[in-house]
Design a protein around this motif. Sequence first.
Motif, mmCIF file in Angstrom:
data_model
loop_
_atom_site.group_PDB
_atom_site.id
_atom_site.type_symbol
_atom_site.label_atom_id
_atom_site.label_comp_id
_atom_site.label_asym_id
_atom_site.label_seq_id
_atom_site.Cartn_x
_atom_site.Cartn_y
_atom_site.Cartn_z
ATOM 1 N N VAL A 39 0.858 -1.143 -0.055
ATOM 2 C CA VAL A 39 0.062 -0.074 0.002
ATOM 3 C C VAL A 39 0.859 1.342 -0.181
ATOM 4 O O VAL A 39 1.800 1.306 0.684
ATOM 5 C CB VAL A 39 -0.955 0.102 1.355
ATOM 6 N N VAL A 40 0.578 2.116 -0.835
ATOM 7 C CA VAL A 40 1.321 3.568 -0.727
ATOM 8 C C VAL A 40 0.346 4.639 -0.728
ATOM 9 O O VAL A 40 -0.811 4.853 -1.347
ATOM 10 C CB VAL A 40 1.950 3.848 -2.333
ATOM 11 N N ILE A 41 0.854 5.391 0.545
ATOM 12 C CA ILE A 41 -0.118 6.434 1.042
ATOM 13 C C ILE A 41 0.674 7.820 0.684
ATOM 14 O O ILE A 41 1.596 7.786 1.129
ATOM 15 C CB ILE A 41 -0.566 6.205 2.495
ATOM 16 N N ARG A 42 0.015 8.535 0.119
ATOM 17 C CA ARG A 42 0.623 9.946 0.033
ATOM 18 C C ARG A 42 -0.189 10.920 1.344
ATOM 19 O O ARG A 42 -1.230 10.888 1.139
ATOM 20 C CB ARG A 42 0.409 10.553 -1.336
ATOM 21 N N PHE A 43 0.823 11.676 1.877
ATOM 22 C CA PHE A 43 0.407 12.886 2.772
ATOM 23 C C PHE A 43 0.655 14.009 2.217
ATOM 24 O O PHE A 43 1.843 14.259 1.629
ATOM 25 C CB PHE A 43 1.099 12.422 4.086
ATOM 26 N N ASP A 44 -0.355 14.997 2.294
ATOM 27 C CA ASP A 44 -0.347 16.376 2.113
ATOM 28 C C ASP A 44 -0.625 17.105 3.406
ATOM 29 O O ASP A 44 -1.764 16.915 3.757
ATOM 30 C CB ASP A 44 -1.058 16.818 1.011
ATOM 31 N N PHE A 45 0.352 17.734 3.913
ATOM 32 C CA PHE A 45 0.359 18.535 5.098
ATOM 33 C C PHE A 45 0.122 19.874 4.883
ATOM 34 O O PHE A 45 0.955 20.413 4.183
ATOM 35 C CB PHE A 45 1.501 18.285 6.271
ATOM 36 N N THR A 46 -0.756 20.531 5.662
ATOM 37 C CA THR A 46 -1.124 21.946 5.489
ATOM 38 C C THR A 46 -0.901 22.793 6.909
ATOM 39 O O THR A 46 -0.966 21.741 7.746
ATOM 40 C CB THR A 46 -2.486 22.182 4.895
ATOM 41 N N GLY A 47 -0.802 23.892 6.824
ATOM 42 C CA GLY A 47 -0.917 24.835 7.974
ATOM 43 C C GLY A 47 0.510 24.570 9.029
ATOM 44 O O GLY A 47 0.467 25.138 10.087
ATOM 45 N N LEU B 259 -3.868 5.688 -1.533
ATOM 46 C CA LEU B 259 -4.810 6.465 -0.444
ATOM 47 C C LEU B 259 -4.022 7.763 -0.619
ATOM 48 O O LEU B 259 -2.836 7.916 -0.532
ATOM 49 C CB LEU B 259 -4.754 5.731 0.961
ATOM 50 N N TYR B 260 -4.819 8.973 -0.415
ATOM 51 C CA TYR B 260 -4.298 10.175 -0.403
ATOM 52 C C TYR B 260 -5.046 10.896 0.906
ATOM 53 O O TYR B 260 -6.133 10.839 0.903
ATOM 54 C CB TYR B 260 -5.028 11.095 -1.666
ATOM 55 N N ILE B 261 -3.892 11.505 1.469
ATOM 56 C CA ILE B 261 -4.388 12.036 2.959
ATOM 57 C C ILE B 261 -4.113 13.669 2.873
ATOM 58 O O ILE B 261 -2.826 13.819 2.712
ATOM 59 C CB ILE B 261 -3.933 11.334 4.113
ATOM 60 N N LEU C 113 -9.608 11.718 3.510
ATOM 61 C CA LEU C 113 -8.953 10.608 3.142
ATOM 62 C C LEU C 113 -9.598 10.250 1.790
ATOM 63 O O LEU C 113 -10.989 10.600 1.604
ATOM 64 C CB LEU C 113 -9.224 9.428 3.895
ATOM 65 N N GLU C 114 -9.043 9.925 0.938
ATOM 66 C CA GLU C 114 -9.627 9.678 -0.690
ATOM 67 C C GLU C 114 -8.725 8.543 -0.981
ATOM 68 O O GLU C 114 -7.694 8.291 -1.308
ATOM 69 C CB GLU C 114 -9.125 10.833 -1.560
ATOM 70 N N GLY C 115 -9.688 7.344 -1.438
ATOM 71 C CA GLY C 115 -9.258 6.167 -1.920
ATOM 72 C C GLY C 115 -10.465 5.081 -1.600
ATOM 73 O O GLY C 115 -11.415 5.396 -1.201
ATOM 74 N N PRO C 116 -9.942 3.857 -1.727
ATOM 75 C CA PRO C 116 -10.774 2.798 -1.712
ATOM 76 C C PRO C 116 -11.199 2.892 -0.033
ATOM 77 O O PRO C 116 -10.659 3.108 0.871
ATOM 78 C CB PRO C 116 -10.080 1.434 -1.712
ATOM 79 N N SER C 117 -12.728 2.425 -0.123
ATOM 80 C CA SER C 117 -13.530 2.563 1.182
ATOM 81 C C SER C 117 -12.926 1.801 2.337
ATOM 82 O O SER C 117 -12.646 2.059 3.410
ATOM 83 C CB SER C 117 -14.945 2.286 1.336
#
Length: 235
Positions: A131-139, A168-170, A198-202
């Motif tokens: 599983v590959v998860i991308r994290f985009d942190f803001t703030g 998965l995109y977070i 979160l955006e991706g498979p349920s």
Amino acid sequence: MRTYGQYCPIARGAELFAERWTPLIIRNLYLGCETFGEILAGAPGLSRTLLTQRLQQLERVGIVASAPKGHGRGHRYRLTSSGQDLFKVCETLGEWGARWLEIAPENLDPYVALWSMCNALRSERLPDRRVVIRFDFTGYRPHERYWLLIEQGETEICKTYPGLDEDLYITADAEAFVKWHAGQLTWVQATRDSQIQLEGPSWLVRAFPQWNSRSMFAHVKPDPSVGKAIVRTPT
């Protein structure tokens, strides 16, 4: 190393423990870091030169032991019985900090929270496929992006695109993510008002929060007075 010149055990212990970065090196070793690179990865801002000096110092006094790697260059490090005992000081200090110190804006480095989470993932709950998860942190500072690779129970944090399909995109507000891992926010509170999306498979969306075993200090509740301004009455 500077000395207080006192026989007091507090003074002698502080001469070692109160050196900058030493408590974090001990913490990282306790969490399972074994190689120079693994220790360094969990201490952003620590230089390679200073880490080398600290490890040599800790070896000299018997807190850390090292042995050559079975394959390749470098050494593997571990805490000795003395080092394990010294970690109890780290633990007590951490409990005090969790209870009495506010998480300030300068403490909101999301990479540290992500690194800490990866060192405490519930391996029995991880998927049995890559599983590959991308994290985009803001703030926090400029926009920060990381990738988390999970495969066969092993995890790796990448600061550059690993060249693999993302599952998965977070997108997360750094403060919400840090406080969720620290135990100061529940998942419901952290995802409220889209602070964490979160955006991706349920099945992955549902599973992700179950992997986080939280900070080792998540059980410590901040004192009610933390974060409240002290108003002094003029005399």
